[in-house]
Design a protein around this motif. Structure first.
Motif, PDB file in Angstrom:
ATOM      1  N   ARG A 119       0.817  -1.223   0.000  1.00  0.00           N
ATOM      2  CA  ARG A 119       0.000   0.000   0.000  1.00  0.00           C
ATOM      3  C   ARG A 119       0.844   1.263   0.000  1.00  0.00           C
ATOM      4  O   ARG A 119       1.982   1.247   0.462  1.00  0.00           O
ATOM      5  CB  ARG A 119      -0.866   0.019   1.259  1.00  0.00           C
ATOM      6  N   LEU A 120       0.252   2.325  -0.502  1.00  0.00           N
ATOM      7  CA  LEU A 120       0.897   3.647  -0.423  1.00  0.00           C
ATOM      8  C   LEU A 120       0.024   4.539   0.458  1.00  0.00           C
ATOM      9  O   LEU A 120      -1.208   4.404   0.465  1.00  0.00           O
ATOM     10  CB  LEU A 120       1.024   4.259  -1.823  1.00  0.00           C
ATOM     11  N   ASP A 121       0.645   5.453   1.166  1.00  0.00           N
ATOM     12  CA  ASP A 121      -0.103   6.397   2.010  1.00  0.00           C
ATOM     13  C   ASP A 121      -0.959   7.316   1.133  1.00  0.00           C
ATOM     14  O   ASP A 121      -0.688   7.479  -0.063  1.00  0.00           O
ATOM     15  CB  ASP A 121       0.869   7.266   2.821  1.00  0.00           C
ATOM     16  N   THR A 176       1.063   9.742  -0.777  1.00  0.00           N
ATOM     17  CA  THR A 176       2.125   9.199  -1.637  1.00  0.00           C
ATOM     18  C   THR A 176       1.564   8.939  -3.037  1.00  0.00           C
ATOM     19  O   THR A 176       0.433   8.492  -3.180  1.00  0.00           O
ATOM     20  CB  THR A 176       2.669   7.874  -1.050  1.00  0.00           C
ATOM     21  N   TYR A 235      11.811   4.456  -4.406  1.00  0.00           N
ATOM     22  CA  TYR A 235      11.054   5.619  -3.951  1.00  0.00           C
ATOM     23  C   TYR A 235      11.863   6.894  -4.188  1.00  0.00           C
ATOM     24  O   TYR A 235      13.071   6.921  -3.932  1.00  0.00           O
ATOM     25  CB  TYR A 235      10.770   5.515  -2.437  1.00  0.00           C
ATOM     26  N   HIS A 295       4.747   2.411   6.713  1.00  0.00           N
ATOM     27  CA  HIS A 295       5.329   3.756   6.614  1.00  0.00           C
ATOM     28  C   HIS A 295       6.858   3.726   6.594  1.00  0.00           C
ATOM     29  O   HIS A 295       7.505   4.592   7.179  1.00  0.00           O
ATOM     30  CB  HIS A 295       4.889   4.630   7.798  1.00  0.00           C
ATOM     31  N   GLN A 296       7.416   2.712   5.935  1.00  0.00           N
ATOM     32  CA  GLN A 296       8.861   2.486   6.082  1.00  0.00           C
ATOM     33  C   GLN A 296       9.724   3.683   5.670  1.00  0.00           C
ATOM     34  O   GLN A 296      10.657   4.052   6.382  1.00  0.00           O
ATOM     35  CB  GLN A 296       9.298   1.247   5.286  1.00  0.00           C
ATOM     36  N   VAL A 297       9.424   4.274   4.525  1.00  0.00           N
ATOM     37  CA  VAL A 297      10.297   5.353   4.044  1.00  0.00           C
ATOM     38  C   VAL A 297      10.248   6.540   5.022  1.00  0.00           C
ATOM     39  O   VAL A 297      11.284   7.078   5.424  1.00  0.00           O
ATOM     40  CB  VAL A 297       9.878   5.793   2.624  1.00  0.00           C
ATOM     41  N   LYS A 298       9.036   6.898   5.402  1.00  0.00           N
ATOM     42  CA  LYS A 298       8.892   8.068   6.293  1.00  0.00           C
ATOM     43  C   LYS A 298       9.551   7.793   7.645  1.00  0.00           C
ATOM     44  O   LYS A 298      10.196   8.670   8.217  1.00  0.00           O
ATOM     45  CB  LYS A 298       7.412   8.414   6.469  1.00  0.00           C
ATOM     46  N   LEU A 351       6.515  12.010  -1.466  1.00  0.00           N
ATOM     47  CA  LEU A 351       6.987  10.643  -1.680  1.00  0.00           C
ATOM     48  C   LEU A 351       6.318  10.058  -2.920  1.00  0.00           C
ATOM     49  O   LEU A 351       5.097  10.178  -3.097  1.00  0.00           O
ATOM     50  CB  LEU A 351       6.665   9.796  -0.436  1.00  0.00           C
TER      51      LEU A 351
HETATM   52  N1  URA Z   1       6.764   4.236   2.875  1.00  0.00           N
HETATM   53  C1  URA Z   1       6.037   5.222   3.420  1.00  0.00           C
HETATM   54  O1  URA Z   1       6.399   5.790   4.423  1.00  0.00           O
HETATM   55  N2  URA Z   1       4.890   5.580   2.794  1.00  0.00           N
HETATM   56  C2  URA Z   1       4.455   5.004   1.655  1.00  0.00           C
HETATM   57  O2  URA Z   1       3.402   5.383   1.131  1.00  0.00           O
HETATM   58  C3  URA Z   1       5.229   3.980   1.103  1.00  0.00           C
HETATM   59  C4  URA Z   1       6.393   3.609   1.727  1.00  0.00           C
END
Ligand code: URA
Length: 234
Positions: free
Chosen positions: A101-103, A106, A133, A189-192, A205
């Motif tokens: 999923r994407l936020d 995003t 990303y 929420h891995q990237v954030k 993002l």
């Molecule tokens: N990581 C995030 O924090 N948000 C996303 O939507 C996808 C990956």
């Protein structure tokens, strides 16, 4: 799988229409007329026939790439925002599931299908499909901070509330507020959270690709079916 669901997955019929052809005695399962929509069918071994044609759910699976715009939720239940499946004009969109999923805020590549096993292959870290990303940071990072972050991300970091470090990943800075992050896993929420670990905040993002699938030629909000070759590569 329930017989009415099987029929609607294998054909263009809705669940209601599937029940109608069942009640009309038009469907046989292993040579017997079955009228009960709740009968369980083994999708690999049972022979379901309608109008002389064998039905199979494998042929009915859909594999879709959507260029998700901001402001849409990756959920099946209606929540605060419109949901991504509203952007895809296919019948029976309720049976579709999302890989990774994407936020809401995003944008980017979203893979959607009704083939659960295949979706699992796309998302499972075991299969190591890289997701790229592109991100914008709230606060500029100087070159020392960038070098440190690149190294820590390559080694794996322990995010708040987790018990295991993130898998080694590739962080590349484009300038002091823009970077590209390549991940082979998809924690919540891995990237954030990873950028939060460095005391920063992601303001924009975008997921540019999933494995070999990119958004080339696909405008924001548009979708397309994946080709057989693209599906087979996962
Ligand atoms: N990581 C995030 O924090 N948000 C996303 O939507 C996808 C990956």
């Amino acid at each position: 799988m329930r017989l009415d669901k099987f029929i609607s997955k294998a054909t263009e019929l809705s669940r209601k229409e599937s029940k109608r052809i069942l009640h009309a005695g038009e469907v046989t399962v292993n040579d017997k007329v079955i009228k009960d929509p709740g009968v369980h069918v083994d999708i690999l071994n049972d022979d379901v026939i309608w109008g002389g044609e064998p039905l199979s759910v494998a042929a009915g699976n859909r594999y879709i790439l959507l260029h998700k715009p901001e402001g849409f939720e990756c959920t099946l239940k209606v929540k605060e925002y419109p949901i991504v499946t509203e952007l895809i004009a296919v019948p029976e969109s309720g049976s579709l599931r999302i890989a990774g999923r994407l936020d809401v805020d995003t944008t980017g590549a979203l893979i959607i299908s009704d083939d659960g096993k295949w979706l699992h292959r796309v998302t499972s870290p075991k299969h190591e499909h890289a997701k790229i990303y592109e991100l914008t940071l709230a606060d500029p990072m100087d070159s020392d901070a960038q070098t440190n972050a690149v190294q820590e991300v390559a080694d794996g970091i322990l995010l708040e509330g987790d018990h295991e470090e993130t898998k080694p990943a590739i962080l590349e800075f484009i300038d002091d507020t823009h970077a590209r992050l390549t991940l082979e896993q998809g924690k919540y929420h891995q990237v954030k959270r990873m950028m939060g670990y460095f005391g920063n905040r992601v303001t924009e993002l975008h997921r540019a690709s999933i494995g070999h699938i990119t958004l080339e030629g696909l405008e924001k909000g548009d979708s397309r079916f994946l080709t057989k070759e693209e599906v087979a590569q996962f």
